[in-house]
Design a protein around this motif. Structure first.
Motif, PDB file in Angstrom:
ATOM      1  N   TRP A  91      66.674 101.569 -13.956  1.00 24.93           N
ATOM      2  CA  TRP A  91      66.145 102.760 -13.672  1.00 24.93           C
ATOM      3  C   TRP A  91      65.168 104.372 -14.077  1.00 24.93           C
ATOM      4  O   TRP A  91      64.219 104.411 -13.614  1.00 24.93           O
ATOM      5  N   HIS A 140      58.944  97.732 -11.482  1.00 30.18           N
ATOM      6  CA  HIS A 140      60.097  96.788 -11.258  1.00 30.18           C
ATOM      7  C   HIS A 140      61.213  96.110 -12.498  1.00 30.18           C
ATOM      8  O   HIS A 140      61.790  95.422 -11.996  1.00 30.18           O
ATOM      9  N   SER A 197      60.446 103.185  -1.640  1.00 30.88           N
ATOM     10  CA  SER A 197      61.670 102.314  -1.367  1.00 30.88           C
ATOM     11  C   SER A 197      62.335 102.254  -2.247  1.00 30.88           C
ATOM     12  O   SER A 197      62.854 101.104  -1.514  1.00 30.88           O
ATOM     13  N   ASP A 198      61.978 102.294  -3.671  1.00 34.19           N
ATOM     14  CA  ASP A 198      63.709 101.917  -4.393  1.00 34.19           C
ATOM     15  C   ASP A 198      64.655 102.539  -4.000  1.00 34.19           C
ATOM     16  O   ASP A 198      64.754 104.059  -3.759  1.00 34.19           O
ATOM     17  N   GLU A 199      65.586 101.633  -4.378  1.00 38.36           N
ATOM     18  CA  GLU A 199      67.155 102.286  -4.153  1.00 38.36           C
ATOM     19  C   GLU A 199      67.603 102.651  -4.449  1.00 38.36           C
ATOM     20  O   GLU A 199      68.147 103.354  -4.551  1.00 38.36           O
ATOM     21  N   ASN A 200      66.456 103.964  -6.372  1.00 31.61           N
ATOM     22  CA  ASN A 200      67.382 104.496  -6.499  1.00 31.61           C
ATOM     23  C   ASN A 200      67.095 105.455  -6.592  1.00 31.61           C
ATOM     24  O   ASN A 200      65.196 105.597  -6.260  1.00 31.61           O
ATOM     25  N   GLU A 201      67.186 106.714  -5.936  1.00 28.27           N
ATOM     26  CA  GLU A 201      66.939 107.940  -5.391  1.00 28.27           C
ATOM     27  C   GLU A 201      65.788 109.182  -6.313  1.00 28.27           C
ATOM     28  O   GLU A 201      64.386 109.446  -5.714  1.00 28.27           O
ATOM     29  N   ARG A 260      61.398 102.959 -14.515  1.00 30.33           N
ATOM     30  CA  ARG A 260      61.122 102.907 -13.418  1.00 30.33           C
ATOM     31  C   ARG A 260      60.642 104.493 -12.834  1.00 30.33           C
ATOM     32  O   ARG A 260      59.759 104.836 -12.236  1.00 30.33           O
ATOM     33  N   ASN A 304      64.383  96.409 -14.419  1.00 32.57           N
ATOM     34  CA  ASN A 304      65.337  96.877 -13.917  1.00 32.57           C
ATOM     35  C   ASN A 304      66.045  97.832 -14.312  1.00 32.57           C
ATOM     36  O   ASN A 304      67.598  98.308 -14.020  1.00 32.57           O
ATOM     37  N   SER A 350      62.381 106.878  -6.468  1.00 26.92           N
ATOM     38  CA  SER A 350      61.576 107.291  -5.233  1.00 26.92           C
ATOM     39  C   SER A 350      61.236 108.349  -5.000  1.00 26.92           C
ATOM     40  O   SER A 350      59.724 108.958  -4.875  1.00 26.92           O
TER      41      SER A 350
END
Length: 156
Positions: free
Chosen positions: A110, A106, A137-141, A113, A108, A144
């Motif tokens: 990417w 989580h 489902s992370d907004e960054n491809e 993560r 901040n 995910s």
């Protein structure tokens, strides 16, 4: 008409640079020759470059003795340090490393993560699957995609 060229002294810039580099001294920056205890201590250094290099070097090993300094480094203000600390924690053999790594999913930034998802996959611990499923489902491809690859590693 004759053009006269003046001879100029060679630039002193290379000498200045060599002097500055020599002032750093050998061993001023963490490298593979440093032991785990010294690298752990370097994670608290004032220089973000030193902290980043120390975390990276710990990630090249199985840094079980550096567990708590690495957990602390996950809260570093620099994302580069946090990413390398997550990578290193992925190589720790302690089972409880899953908890701080799950929290880093989580972060901040990417890239932290991504490195965390990769670290969880390297552990091949089936208990990481629910955390990686959420990261799908992370907004960054990139995050995910790393979670998807790590889930495949965990399923092996």
């Amino acid at each position: 008409r004759r053009i006269v060229r003046r001879m100029t002294a060679p630039s002193s810039l290379p000498y200045i640079l060599l002097t500055a580099l020599a002032a750093c001294g050998p061993g001023a920056r963490p490298d593979a020759s440093w032991d785990e205890q010294r690298l752990s201590a370097a994670l608290s250094d004032a220089s973000s470059d030193v902290r980043q290099r120390a975390a990276y070097q710990l990630g090249e090993r199985r840094p079980d003795g550096a567990y708590w300094p690495l957990v602390k480094a996950l809260g570093d203000p620099r994302w580069e340090v946090r990413a390398n600390a997550a990578r290193a924690l992925g190589r720790v053999s302690r089972k409880d490393a899953l908890v701080p790594l799950a929290h880093s999913l989580h972060d901040n930034h990417w890239w932290v993560r991504v490195k965390t998802a990769q670290a969880l996959g390297e552990r091949r611990d089936p208990t990481a699957a629910p955390y990686l499923s959420v990261a799908l489902s992370d907004e960054n491809e990139s995050v995910s995609a790393a979670a998807r690859r790590s889930l495949a590693e965990v399923a092996r």
